[in-house]
Structure formats: structure tokens, C-alpha cells
Scaffold this motif. Structure first.
Motif, PDB file in Angstrom:
ATOM      1  N   SER A 176     -65.627  46.216 -66.210  1.00  0.00           N
ATOM      2  CA  SER A 176     -65.222  46.017 -64.817  1.00  0.00           C
ATOM      3  C   SER A 176     -64.908  47.349 -64.145  1.00  0.00           C
ATOM      4  N   VAL A 177     -64.244  48.242 -64.865  1.00  0.00           N
ATOM      5  CA  VAL A 177     -63.970  49.573 -64.321  1.00  0.00           C
ATOM      6  C   VAL A 177     -65.275  50.297 -64.014  1.00  0.00           C
ATOM      7  N   LEU A 178     -66.237  50.187 -64.926  1.00  0.00           N
ATOM      8  CA  LEU A 178     -67.534  50.831 -64.700  1.00  0.00           C
ATOM      9  C   LEU A 178     -68.272  50.194 -63.524  1.00  0.00           C
ATOM     10  N   PHE A 179     -68.230  48.851 -63.449  1.00  0.00           N
ATOM     11  CA  PHE A 179     -68.918  48.157 -62.365  1.00  0.00           C
ATOM     12  C   PHE A 179     -68.343  48.544 -61.007  1.00  0.00           C
ATOM     13  N   ILE A 180     -67.009  48.581 -60.917  1.00  0.00           N
ATOM     14  CA  ILE A 180     -66.382  48.910 -59.633  1.00  0.00           C
ATOM     15  C   ILE A 180     -66.589  50.386 -59.287  1.00  0.00           C
ATOM     16  N   THR A 181     -66.579  51.260 -60.293  1.00  0.00           N
ATOM     17  CA  THR A 181     -66.767  52.693 -60.042  1.00  0.00           C
ATOM     18  C   THR A 181     -68.183  52.996 -59.568  1.00  0.00           C
ATOM     19  N   TYR A 182     -69.167  52.330 -60.180  1.00  0.00           N
ATOM     20  CA  TYR A 182     -70.568  52.595 -59.845  1.00  0.00           C
ATOM     21  C   TYR A 182     -71.204  51.379 -59.171  1.00  0.00           C
ATOM     22  N   TYR A 183     -70.461  50.773 -58.246  1.00  0.00           N
ATOM     23  CA  TYR A 183     -70.916  49.534 -57.608  1.00  0.00           C
ATOM     24  C   TYR A 183     -72.185  49.730 -56.777  1.00  0.00           C
ATOM     25  N   ASN A 184     -72.433  50.941 -56.286  1.00  0.00           N
ATOM     26  CA  ASN A 184     -73.581  51.159 -55.410  1.00  0.00           C
ATOM     27  C   ASN A 184     -74.861  51.480 -56.178  1.00  0.00           C
ATOM     28  N   HIS A 185     -74.841  51.334 -57.486  1.00  0.00           N
ATOM     29  CA  HIS A 185     -76.034  51.551 -58.291  1.00  0.00           C
ATOM     30  C   HIS A 185     -76.709  50.206 -58.584  1.00  0.00           C
ATOM     31  N   THR A 186     -78.005  50.165 -58.412  1.00  0.00           N
ATOM     32  CA  THR A 186     -78.763  48.931 -58.626  1.00  0.00           C
ATOM     33  C   THR A 186     -78.640  48.434 -60.062  1.00  0.00           C
ATOM     34  N   VAL A 187     -78.579  49.356 -61.001  1.00  0.00           N
ATOM     35  CA  VAL A 187     -78.502  48.977 -62.421  1.00  0.00           C
ATOM     36  C   VAL A 187     -77.254  48.139 -62.693  1.00  0.00           C
ATOM     37  N   VAL A 188     -76.149  48.469 -62.024  1.00  0.00           N
ATOM     38  CA  VAL A 188     -74.897  47.735 -62.228  1.00  0.00           C
ATOM     39  C   VAL A 188     -75.052  46.280 -61.805  1.00  0.00           C
ATOM     40  N   LEU A 189     -75.639  46.065 -60.625  1.00  0.00           N
ATOM     41  CA  LEU A 189     -75.843  44.703 -60.144  1.00  0.00           C
ATOM     42  C   LEU A 189     -76.800  43.935 -61.047  1.00  0.00           C
ATOM     43  N   LEU A 190     -77.849  44.608 -61.506  1.00  0.00           N
ATOM     44  CA  LEU A 190     -78.800  43.953 -62.398  1.00  0.00           C
ATOM     45  C   LEU A 190     -78.144  43.565 -63.722  1.00  0.00           C
ATOM     46  N   CYS A 191     -77.242  44.409 -64.212  1.00  0.00           N
ATOM     47  CA  CYS A 191     -76.527  44.090 -65.457  1.00  0.00           C
ATOM     48  C   CYS A 191     -75.655  42.854 -65.275  1.00  0.00           C
ATOM     49  N   LEU A 192     -74.964  42.767 -64.135  1.00  0.00           N
ATOM     50  CA  LEU A 192     -74.124  41.602 -63.865  1.00  0.00           C
ATOM     51  C   LEU A 192     -74.962  40.328 -63.786  1.00  0.00           C
ATOM     52  N   VAL A 193     -76.086  40.403 -63.066  1.00  0.00           N
ATOM     53  CA  VAL A 193     -76.960  39.231 -62.936  1.00  0.00           C
ATOM     54  C   VAL A 193     -77.543  38.853 -64.291  1.00  0.00           C
ATOM     55  N   GLY A 194     -77.979  39.862 -65.061  1.00  0.00           N
ATOM     56  CA  GLY A 194     -78.515  39.588 -66.393  1.00  0.00           C
ATOM     57  C   GLY A 194     -77.488  38.959 -67.312  1.00  0.00           C
ATOM     58  N   PHE A 195     -76.236  39.403 -67.190  1.00  0.00           N
ATOM     59  CA  PHE A 195     -75.154  38.830 -67.994  1.00  0.00           C
ATOM     60  C   PHE A 195     -74.959  37.351 -67.665  1.00  0.00           C
ATOM     61  N   PHE A 196     -74.983  37.002 -66.374  1.00  0.00           N
ATOM     62  CA  PHE A 196     -74.848  35.603 -65.971  1.00  0.00           C
ATOM     63  C   PHE A 196     -76.005  34.760 -66.507  1.00  0.00           C
ATOM     64  N   ILE A 197     -77.232  35.259 -66.372  1.00  0.00           N
ATOM     65  CA  ILE A 197     -78.404  34.512 -66.850  1.00  0.00           C
ATOM     66  C   ILE A 197     -78.324  34.313 -68.361  1.00  0.00           C
ATOM     67  N   ALA A 198     -77.870  35.340 -69.081  1.00  0.00           N
ATOM     68  CA  ALA A 198     -77.749  35.226 -70.537  1.00  0.00           C
ATOM     69  C   ALA A 198     -76.724  34.161 -70.915  1.00  0.00           C
ATOM     70  N   MET A 199     -75.578  34.139 -70.222  1.00  0.00           N
ATOM     71  CA  MET A 199     -74.552  33.139 -70.510  1.00  0.00           C
ATOM     72  C   MET A 199     -75.034  31.733 -70.174  1.00  0.00           C
ATOM     73  N   LEU A 200     -75.740  31.601 -69.049  1.00  0.00           N
ATOM     74  CA  LEU A 200     -76.274  30.295 -68.663  1.00  0.00           C
ATOM     75  C   LEU A 200     -77.282  29.808 -69.695  1.00  0.00           C
ATOM     76  N   ALA A 201     -78.165  30.699 -70.143  1.00  0.00           N
ATOM     77  CA  ALA A 201     -79.166  30.325 -71.147  1.00  0.00           C
ATOM     78  C   ALA A 201     -78.502  29.966 -72.472  1.00  0.00           C
ATOM     79  N   LEU A 202     -77.490  30.750 -72.874  1.00  0.00           N
ATOM     80  CA  LEU A 202     -76.785  30.475 -74.127  1.00  0.00           C
ATOM     81  C   LEU A 202     -76.135  29.097 -74.090  1.00  0.00           C
ATOM     82  N   MET A 203     -75.408  28.807 -73.020  1.00  0.00           N
ATOM     83  CA  MET A 203     -74.735  27.522 -72.912  1.00  0.00           C
ATOM     84  C   MET A 203     -75.733  26.374 -72.859  1.00  0.00           C
ATOM     85  N   ALA A 204     -76.831  26.546 -72.106  1.00  0.00           N
ATOM     86  CA  ALA A 204     -77.821  25.482 -71.990  1.00  0.00           C
ATOM     87  C   ALA A 204     -78.458  25.180 -73.344  1.00  0.00           C
TER      88      ALA A 204
END
Length: 312
Positions: A176-204
């Protein structure tokens, strides 16, 4: 939050740049088209946060009080409640500070508001990440309890559960510290989205596999009782309904938020995406609603926990 909205809510309040809007308005986009904008009143944010606060405090108190609930499964549920509690507290705190700034009750410098906003952003982000992690941990725990029932207590031990819990909290704070510090980097947003998709796939995958095993078990019982269709169909429908509610609530509450993040990367300047960006506060409200629903799905269905709640 810097990575998630067009401006920070606290700084926007300090600069008086947040116009008052009706609960539901058609807001014209800068490029011309009309956008349906759902404005969430601050009072609704506070009410949802307080309801979630009470619910999750009760869950934590009940698990702490009853020694029969001191097991890895309930510790994961307790940590999920604590994560949801932090989601609610951070949003309530942000809204309260924003209202105090707007009313002129809290007079402070912009630099101090910037620091306070950073702290709240880290708190919100870490609570969201940990909440998703513990939802995944609960799914894995239930999967092991079904498919490795005889080895469950040797696989999921208390020391191992404590290490997993500690690792989740530490990883959530650091990321979270890294995400907030580097919030304007595209890679950070992609990591967050990828994390959500991974959790959704795991649970499903895990819950669908558990439902298939449960239906197979029901068919075996039905064959022994020579009443195949009624039992199997009824159990299958009930299990499918439970699975739909569980995954549906997860996707409905978290999906719009991560769709918002995805569109920031894919089409930040497109008029249609701009219409979606205007409803960011609605997406945050849905996450708080998830913090209200989680205790109903994962905690209050336990008879032992409900008895403890009555004592509390």
C-alpha cells in the motif's frame, strides 16, 4: 485517493473545489455527452461506515471472547472483519475530516492536510488489499477442510495460520505504501487490477470445485437412499444459489472499483470513461457495503458465533 480519483477528497475540501450536487444528476462531460452521475452524500458514507463498524466489532469481540472459536478458520474470519473495520474507519475518518474542513471547524495548513491524506490513503489501500487477501485465505482454508479433511489439522495449524496472517498484514502495508507513493505509474494500477482478477479467479475455481464435490457427495447419498433426483436437484440448487451470492457480492462490490482503475490505464481521456470516473465515490460506497455484507456471509452464519454474540 490519488491513484483512484481525479482529485483527493481532503485537498478538494480544503480548496473548496468540490461542488454540491444532487444525489442523482446528469453531468455534462467536457467533450459534450451527458453522463449519469450518482453523488453519494457524506451522511450516507458515515452511516454505512458506522453500520460496518458495529458489525465487524461484534465479530471480532465474539471470536475473542469464545475459546471455541480460537481456530485458524475463525482467525481468518476475524482478520477479515478487522480489514473491513479498517475500510470503514478510514472512510469515515476521511469523510469526517472533510466535513470539518468544509465547515471551517478544523483549520489547518495544506501541507498537514496532505500528510493526513497520505496516511488515510495508505490505511484505505492496505485495508482493501488485506480484505481481498483474507477472502482468498478463507476460500483456501475451506477448500483444504473439504478435500483434505483427514489432514486438515496437520496442514492448517495455529502457528502456520499466525504466520500467514502476519505475512498478509505486512505485505498489505508495504504494498500500500508503494502503491500510494507511485500511484501515477501505470504498472501500479495494473498490479492492483491483476491482484483483483487473481483473487476472483482463485475464489471462483475453489468454490466451484467445492460445490462440485458437494453435489457428488449428495448423489452418493441419494443412491444409497434410492431417491436420486429430488435430493440431488435440491442440494445442487441450494449450493448454486449460495455460490452465486458469494461470488456475486464479491464481484458487484469490488468490480466497479477495479474497472475504474482499468479505465484509468486504458482510456483516461475518452468521454465515456470520463463518465465512469465521475462515479468514483459510488464505487467506494460499494466497497463499504461489502464490509457490511461480509459478516453476514462468513461470520453470522455460524451458530456458535451467534450464541456468543447474544452473550456479548
Amino acid at each position: 485517493m490519488p491513484a483512484l480519483g481525479s482529485q483527493r477528497r481532503l485537498l478538494g475540501s480544503l480548496n473548496c473545489t468540490s461542488p454540491a450536487t444532487l444525489p442523482l444528476t446528469l453531468a455534462p462531460n467536457q467533450t459534450g455527452p451527458q453522463c449519469l452521475e450518482v453523488s453519494i452524500p457524506d451522511g450516507l458514507f458515515l452511516s454505512l461506515g458506522l453500520v460496518s463498524l458495529v458489525e465487524n466489532v461484534l465479530v471480532v469481540a465474539a471470536i475473542a471472547k469464545n475459546r471455541n472459536l480460537h481456530s485458524p478458520m475463525y482467525y481468518f474470519i476475524c482478520c477479515l472483519a478487522m480489514s473491513d473495520l479498517l475500510v470503514s474507519v478510514s472512510n469515515v475518518l476521511e469523510t469526517a475530516v472533510m466535513l470539518l474542513l468544509e465547515a471551517g471547524v478544523l483549520a489547518t495548513r495544506a501541507a498537514m492536510v496532505q500528510q493526513l491524506d497520505n496516511v488515510i490513503d495508505v490505511l484505505i489501500c492496505s485495508s482493501m488489499v488485506s480484505s481481498l487477501c483474507f477472502l482468498g485465505a478463507i476460500a483456501v482454508d475451506r477448500y483444504i477442510s473439504i478435500f483434505y479433511a483427514l489432514r486438515y489439522h496437520s496442514v492448517v495449524t495455529l502457528p502456520r495460520a499466525w504466520r500467514i496472517i502476519a505475512a498478509i498484514w505486512v505485505a498489505s502495508i508495504l504494498t500500500s505504501v508503494l502503491f500510494i507513493t507511485y500511484y501515477n505509474h501505470t504498472v501500479v494500477l495494473l498490479c492492483l487490477v491483476g491482484f483483483f482478477i487473481a483473487m476472483l479467479a482463485l475464489m471462483a475455481v475453489l468454490y466451484v470445485h467445492m460445490l462440485a464435490r458437494a453435489c457428488q457427495h449428495a448423489r452418493g447419498i441419494a443412491r444409497l437412499q434410492k431417491r436420486q433426483r429430488p435430493i440431488h436437484q435440491g442440494f445442487g440448487l441450494k449450493g448454486a444459489a449460495t455460490l452465486t451470492i458469494l461470488l456475486g457480492v464479491f464481484f458487484l462490490c469490488w468490480g466497479p472499483f477495479f474497472l475504474h482503475l482499468s479505465l484509468i490505464v486504458l482510456c483516461p481521456q475518452h468521454p465515456t470513461c470520463g463518465c465512469i470516473f465521475k462515479n468514483f465515490n459510488l464505487f467506494l460506497a460499494l466497497i463499504i457495503c461489502n464490509a457490511i455484507v461480509d459478516p453476514l456471509i462468513y461470520a453470522f452464519r455460524s451458530q456458535e458465533l451467534r450464541k456468543t454474540l447474544q452473550e456479548v
